[in-house]
Design an enzyme around this catalytic site. Structure first.
Site, PDB file in Angstrom:
ATOM      1  N   LYS A 178       0.887  -1.170   0.000  1.00 54.80           N
ATOM      2  CA  LYS A 178       0.000   0.000   0.000  1.00 54.80           C
ATOM      3  C   LYS A 178       0.917   1.209   0.000  1.00 54.80           C
ATOM      4  O   LYS A 178       1.427   1.625   1.037  1.00 54.80           O
ATOM      5  CB  LYS A 178      -0.888  -0.028   1.253  1.00 54.80           C
ATOM      6  CG  LYS A 178      -2.261   0.574   1.063  1.00 54.80           C
ATOM      7  CD  LYS A 178      -2.252   2.050   0.737  1.00 54.80           C
ATOM      8  CE  LYS A 178      -2.083   2.900   1.961  1.00 54.80           C
ATOM      9  NZ  LYS A 178      -1.883   4.337   1.620  1.00 54.80           N
ATOM     10  N   GLU A 254       9.249   1.076  11.245  1.00 53.31           N
ATOM     11  CA  GLU A 254      10.232   2.172  11.176  1.00 53.31           C
ATOM     12  C   GLU A 254       9.437   3.457  11.281  1.00 53.31           C
ATOM     13  O   GLU A 254       8.672   3.805  10.373  1.00 53.31           O
ATOM     14  CB  GLU A 254      11.035   2.086   9.879  1.00 53.31           C
ATOM     15  CG  GLU A 254      11.945   0.859   9.902  1.00 53.31           C
ATOM     16  CD  GLU A 254      12.740   0.638   8.635  1.00 53.31           C
ATOM     17  OE1 GLU A 254      12.767   1.536   7.772  1.00 53.31           O
ATOM     18  OE2 GLU A 254      13.326  -0.440   8.506  1.00 53.31           O
ATOM     19  N   CYS A 288      13.370  10.771   7.686  1.00 56.67           N
ATOM     20  CA  CYS A 288      13.165  10.329   9.068  1.00 56.67           C
ATOM     21  C   CYS A 288      14.450  10.444   9.882  1.00 56.67           C
ATOM     22  O   CYS A 288      14.418  10.661  11.083  1.00 56.67           O
ATOM     23  CB  CYS A 288      12.674   8.893   9.080  1.00 56.67           C
ATOM     24  SG  CYS A 288      13.785   7.781   8.203  1.00 56.67           S
ATOM     25  N   GLU A 390       8.271  15.894  16.210  1.00 56.33           N
ATOM     26  CA  GLU A 390       8.761  15.753  14.832  1.00 56.33           C
ATOM     27  C   GLU A 390       7.950  16.682  13.918  1.00 56.33           C
ATOM     28  O   GLU A 390       6.722  16.609  13.873  1.00 56.33           O
ATOM     29  CB  GLU A 390       8.604  14.308  14.348  1.00 56.33           C
ATOM     30  CG  GLU A 390       9.144  14.121  12.941  1.00 56.33           C
ATOM     31  CD  GLU A 390       8.897  12.717  12.379  1.00 56.33           C
ATOM     32  OE1 GLU A 390       7.749  12.244  12.460  1.00 56.33           O
ATOM     33  OE2 GLU A 390       9.839  12.122  11.860  1.00 56.33           O
TER      34      GLU A 390
END
Ligand code: NAD
Length: 486
Positions: A178, A254, A288, A390
């Site tokens: 996906k 992750e 990231c 973040e």
């Protein structure tokens, strides 16, 4: 404008109800593709095809032929290099050099590396003694885990997807991917490669669509899925972990990061400025492993902030096709709204704005793109949301520190634990710090450099599990023991 379909059982198909959504260019906000949107029926068809392939042609192929086929996939990606570069540029709007030199080559490499790992993995065995003196032999065998759901983010779409699909297929699993709704192109293109190479139908499947209450959730809740590998936000990981709890399915995650960059006064100054600049602003800060918190030893602080400011103010905005451009837009208007809200919040929280903080002036044909300025702040307390959360944009807060002990505490005072980049000439200190900082990877005098055979993953709320080299086998295979009485 393109029309993108799902890739199910080796065929490109639309949704049964004809649902679709628009994919817009980050560069100018024009619609560049109409993408089929999967409902439960399409997800079910993809999982069913993956289950069938798992027990059929793919299983019968054997390791040698499977490995050869994955090498052929890598070769075909390389042959169609320009198509993949074009797809990633259209989806992400990032500069040509980032995509052509880093993201697409890694996509091809991900198939070769894991094919070779699987071919060379040793089997574990033990001979044990038994009371009758004849003994017994124990040995472990690895079997594919089954149908793997691969749920992907948008920030380096092809690299991050193949980082999961490569090892999953190498270990004999089948996959349903996906892709992010923001970046549907390269996963679709990979379907063409699979057919060209002759990968059996159902081994690699793609369903397009959104996350909650849509394709992502239908896939992760599907009881025909044996394990889920997910890359994305920590908050989404929480939702997927709940979905995986039904059926006790394994997960590999992750997740997000709020990574620290640490610069000691003895560092190579130019190399440190360059390294921190790249780590904070490459891919418009949408990495990231990127740095959003910078700590600089006090004697170097003012000079370092000035040098970083000059680098930020020298970026050249433009389309991927513009050879003079080295800086792209954010992925979408929605993400730009989020990043700009943090830009406002930083000022409200008392930051000193060193540079940036808004939207750059752009020529008329790019004015509707998701552009933002690279942004630097100083002067915030560690409790400020901009320092804790973040943002996933091209920005960082820079703060002075006075001692090694102090900066270790600062670096660790965050719920995330993905990576750190550390700049010093003192190697003993580098070893001490690497052991003390709670992250999955510490870079010393470098960033974004990694041998793919090494373990990769996040500590704390940045992930679950480690992938890379033989470590990927822990997730993508079921390890079974055989005990034979001799
Ligand atoms: P996201 O979590 O919003 O979406 C990722 C994927 O999950 C998308 O395909 C989305 O459609 C799907 N999704 C969303 N909600 C879902 C649900 N409830 N169930 C099933 N699927 C769902 O992340 P993003 O915005 O695409 O990517 C950015 C994030 O990814 C950042 O937090 C970044 O740090 C993280 N990231 C981490 C790594 C790493 O290696 N640790 C690598 C790249 C990106």
């Amino acid at each position: 404008m393109r029309t993108l379909q799902h890739f199910i059982n080796g065929e490109f198909t639309s949704s049964t109800q004809g649902q679709s959504f628009d994919k817009r260019s980050p560069v100018d906000n024009r619609v560049i593709a109409s993408v089929a949107e999967a409902g439960e029926a399409e997800v079910d068809a993809a999982v069913t095809a993956a289950r069938r392939a798992l027990q059929g042609d793919w299983a019968r192929l054997g390791t040698d032929k499977r490995v050869a086929m994955l090498h052929a996939v890598a070769d075909e990606i390389t042959r169609r290099f320009d198509d993949f570069v074009e797809a990633e540029e259209a989806d992400t709007g990032q500069p040509h050099h980032v995509i052509a030199h880093a993201f697409v080559p890694r996509g091809a490499a991900n198939f070769k590396i894991f094919a070779d790992v699987v071919k060379n993995v040793p089997a574990e065995s033990f001979q044990m003694e038994t009371p009758d003196g004849r003994g017994a032999l124990n040995y472990a065998i690895r079997k594919p885990k089954g149908v793997i759901a691969v749920v992907c983010p948008w920030n380096a779409p092809f690299l991050l997807m193949t980082w999961k699909v490569g090892p999953a297929l190498a270990c004999g699993n089948t996959v349903v991917v996906k892709p992010s709704e923001e970046t549907p192109l390269s996963a679709t293109l990979l379907g063409e490669v699979m057919n060209t190479v002759g990968v059996p139908p159902g081994v690699y499947n793609v369903v397009h669509g959104f996350g909650p209450g849509a394709a992502g959730e239908f896939l992760t809740r599907h009881d025909g899925v044996d394990a889920i590998t997910f890359t994305g936000e920590t908050r989404t990981g929480t939702a997927i972990m709940k979905a995986a709890a039904d059926g006790i399915r394994d997960v590999s995650f992750e997740l997000g990061g709020k990574n620290a960059g640490i610069v000691f006064a003895d560092a190579d100054f130019d190399a440190a400025v360059d390294g921190i600049f790249r780590s904070a602003f490459m891919n418009t800060g949408q990495v990231c492993l990127g740095t959003e918190r910078v700590y600089v030893e006090r004697p170097l602080f003012d000079r370092f902030v000035q040098a970083l400011k000059l680098r930020c103010e020298a970026v050249k905005y433009g389309r991927p096709s513009d050879p003079g451009a080295n800086y792209g837009p954010l992925i979408s208007q929605e993400h730009r709204r989020k990043v700009l809200s943090y830009y406002e919040r930083a000022v409200a929280e008392g930051a000193t704005l060193v540079t940036g903080g808004g939207v750059p002036p752009m020529p008329a044909e790019l004015a509707d793109g998701a552009w933002v300025q690279p942004t630097l702040w100083t002067g915030l307390p560690e409790t400020a949301s901009v320092v804790r959360e973040e943002i996933f944009g091209p920005c960082c807060h820079v703060r002075p520190f006075d001692s090694e002990d102090e900066v270790v505490v600062l670096a660790n005072a965050n719920r995330y634990g993905l990576s750190t980049t550390l700049w010093t000439r003192d190697l003993a200190r580098a070893h001490r710090m690497a052991a003390a900082i709670e992250v999955g990877i510490t870079w010393v005098n470098s960033w974004f450099l990694r041998d793919l055979r090494t373990p990769f993953g996040g500590s704390k709320q940045s992930g679950i599990g480690r992938e890379g080299g033989v470590h990927s086998l822990e997730f993508y295979t079921d390890l079974r023991n055989v005990c034979i009485k001799l």
